[in-house]
Scaffold this active site. Sequence first.
Site, PDB file in Angstrom:
ATOM      1  N   CYS B  61       0.702  -1.122  -0.236  1.00 58.63           N
ATOM      2  CA  CYS B  61       0.346  -0.121   0.058  1.00 58.63           C
ATOM      3  C   CYS B  61       0.838   0.798  -0.083  1.00 58.63           C
ATOM      4  O   CYS B  61       0.414   2.274  -0.426  1.00 58.63           O
ATOM      5  CB  CYS B  61      -0.896   0.123   1.257  1.00 58.63           C
ATOM      6  SG  CYS B  61      -1.917  -1.593   1.226  1.00 58.63           S
ATOM      7  N   HIS B 110      18.914   0.743   2.787  1.00 59.61           N
ATOM      8  CA  HIS B 110      17.305   0.987   2.662  1.00 59.61           C
ATOM      9  C   HIS B 110      16.408  -0.443   2.612  1.00 59.61           C
ATOM     10  O   HIS B 110      15.428  -0.581   3.277  1.00 59.61           O
ATOM     11  CB  HIS B 110      16.513   1.193   0.934  1.00 59.61           C
ATOM     12  CG  HIS B 110      15.844   1.768   1.181  1.00 59.61           C
ATOM     13  ND1 HIS B 110      15.010   2.695   1.468  1.00 59.61           N
ATOM     14  CD2 HIS B 110      14.530   0.846   0.241  1.00 59.61           C
ATOM     15  CE1 HIS B 110      13.654   2.832   0.735  1.00 59.61           C
ATOM     16  NE2 HIS B 110      13.851   1.609   0.575  1.00 59.61           N
TER      17      HIS B 110
END
Lengths: 269, 430
Positions: B61, B110
């Site tokens: 999402c 990351h």
Amino acid sequence: MDTLLFYVAFAFYAAGLFLSIATVVTRKDSFFRIAIISHGIGFVCHSVFLVVLGIERQHFPIMSLRESLYFFAWTVSLCFQISYWRYRFRALGLFSLPLVTILMLGTAFLKSYPAPPEILRSSWIYLHTTCLILAYGMFFITFMSSALYLFQQWQIKSRKPRILLERLPALLTMDEAFQNFLIAGFSFMTVGLLAGVLWAEKEWTQGWYQDPKVISTFVTWLIYLALLYLRLSAGWRGKRAALMSLAGFLSVLFTFIGARLFFEGLHSF
Amino acid sequence: MASSEQSPDSWKKLLLVGISHKSAPVEIREKVSFPELELHQATRVLRTQYALPESLILSTCNRVEVLAHSEDHRQASYSICDFLHRHHALQDSFLEKFLYNLRGDQVIRHVFRVASSLDSLVVGEAQILGQLKKAYSRARDLGRLGTGLEKLVPQAFFVAKRVRRETLIGKASVSVSSVSVKLAERIFGQLEGKSVLLIGAGQMAEQAAVNLVRAGISKVTIVNRSRDAARSLAHRFRGEAAGFEEMDRCLTESDVVLVSTGADGYVLLKAHLEKAIRRRKYQPLFVIDIAVPRNVDPTVHEIENVFLFDIDDLESVVESNLEGRRQSALQAEEIIEEEVQKFVRARAADKVGPLIYALRRRFEETCLRDFEYHARQLDDREREMLQMHLRQAAHRLAHPLIIEIKRAACGHHPENLDMIRRLFKLEEEE
């Protein structure tokens, strides 16, 4: 005795006011707990003060503008305490406490009236004025609840809830407070008005209904009737309800103070 | 010489192109998100049409990221950009200012942060790890992972577990669902006697519904395109399943509406809610849209007493609840940094692995030379003992050199590598 009680009550109210301001400034909840207790003690002293005053003057102390302000301040205090213990509606304190303190302070500047004439000493007038003033105190809470509802709604809608949001009760809780105080206030007002009308019919001369205060009270009653109707049937809340209860409360203020200032009439206050 | 497979610093070839809640608003994210069903196809396209030897697509999402391993960074990131635009039929360079482009150790950091939920909309929530695992196994099933990614992603799982174990980040998790509960309480006060309507049966919505029920919501209604899925969820919550045609009635009767269908467009329109709110006599209605792309028309928020929060709005609320977790987050960042260094060192060590192996063998061979001749008079037990001692001596001799090799691999006097090779005449094998 009564003046001492008055000062004590006033001192506790003022302390409550400062502590509640301190709560907002320092964001420490402990201040508010002391504030509410201080206000509670002030309220008790205030109640005793009214009783003592009544015994001393041989009538329920609601016969002059000054006495009615005492009683109005007492009503607002009562409503605030109820709304706190029933709904934990603390934010109301920010508005009720200054009002109470100012009202108490204001009475000091009013001249004291001589004993009211015999004709006014009737149980009707006690019912009439007591109910109306109780209703006005409740309408103050009604108006504040709807305004804070609007504020909280705006805060949630802005999607950036801040600190104050945490201090306001949930929307529905404020809505419930709004509705309950509205119903109670309207009921008291209706009883007070009926008492006034019946009394006037019995005791007074023709044409009492041309009195400016009577007219503006009826207008106020009609505004609240409309608000109550729209609230219960169409579910008015939020902006529309807030505007309407603002109108109602302005009308109350006019009735209570304005009508007497601008027009001469039957009512001494 | 170094093999071509374990070419120098394989981690430097990592690259990642992505878009997330930090770089783009939901209006943009919803345009690039991949429906579950398209992911296989998309990964295949990346391989065949864009010639990316290794790649993995993570689409949730809150983020869409393509992780890849390539010799030519510039070309590869250009390919990924092009792929994202074409796949979603977007205008050229539409995404330019929203995409971030990471390489080398930035990618490692990351991916570790994402897996540890430090980069999440709701820092500390655990769902992201599952989503990453799914993406990883999908890519692996398609044979999309070579040694570059094959090492990185599982290590990210390990780091995530470590962060979870050693910090309080997951414990104090302010999840989207608990934020929803808080907001519901701001609006309704007590949740007892209130009801929730689930539109679509997404995982996030389900989680939020569980929390709402735990907070006191007493009635759950589920509307879903597939009646069966609705029924099985309804069974779980002891609720009611309804079809789309009953939506109007359900909206009138519910206080909280949780929307997360896989639909591409708006499922709830302003007209729906205007009608519902009138029928409810303007009782507040709290609408949570956790779907990406969004399922509720944003203009719904304009209706009085309708409160619409989409995934970005929830974030702003989450932000205000984050204060208490800054400390844990700092701790977690330290762990991540440590793990990134470790990973880089380990990759460097991978590269010199053959050299180390060769060195060890050379030392062992040297120590054990003529062993058979000298040990001929010993019995079996004594032979074993002696052999063990000689091996140990060889390892001890090699040890300082191995350390030097590993240091050299990380850039401390890299010329030492060649010197050692020369001195000991080492030939690395694969």
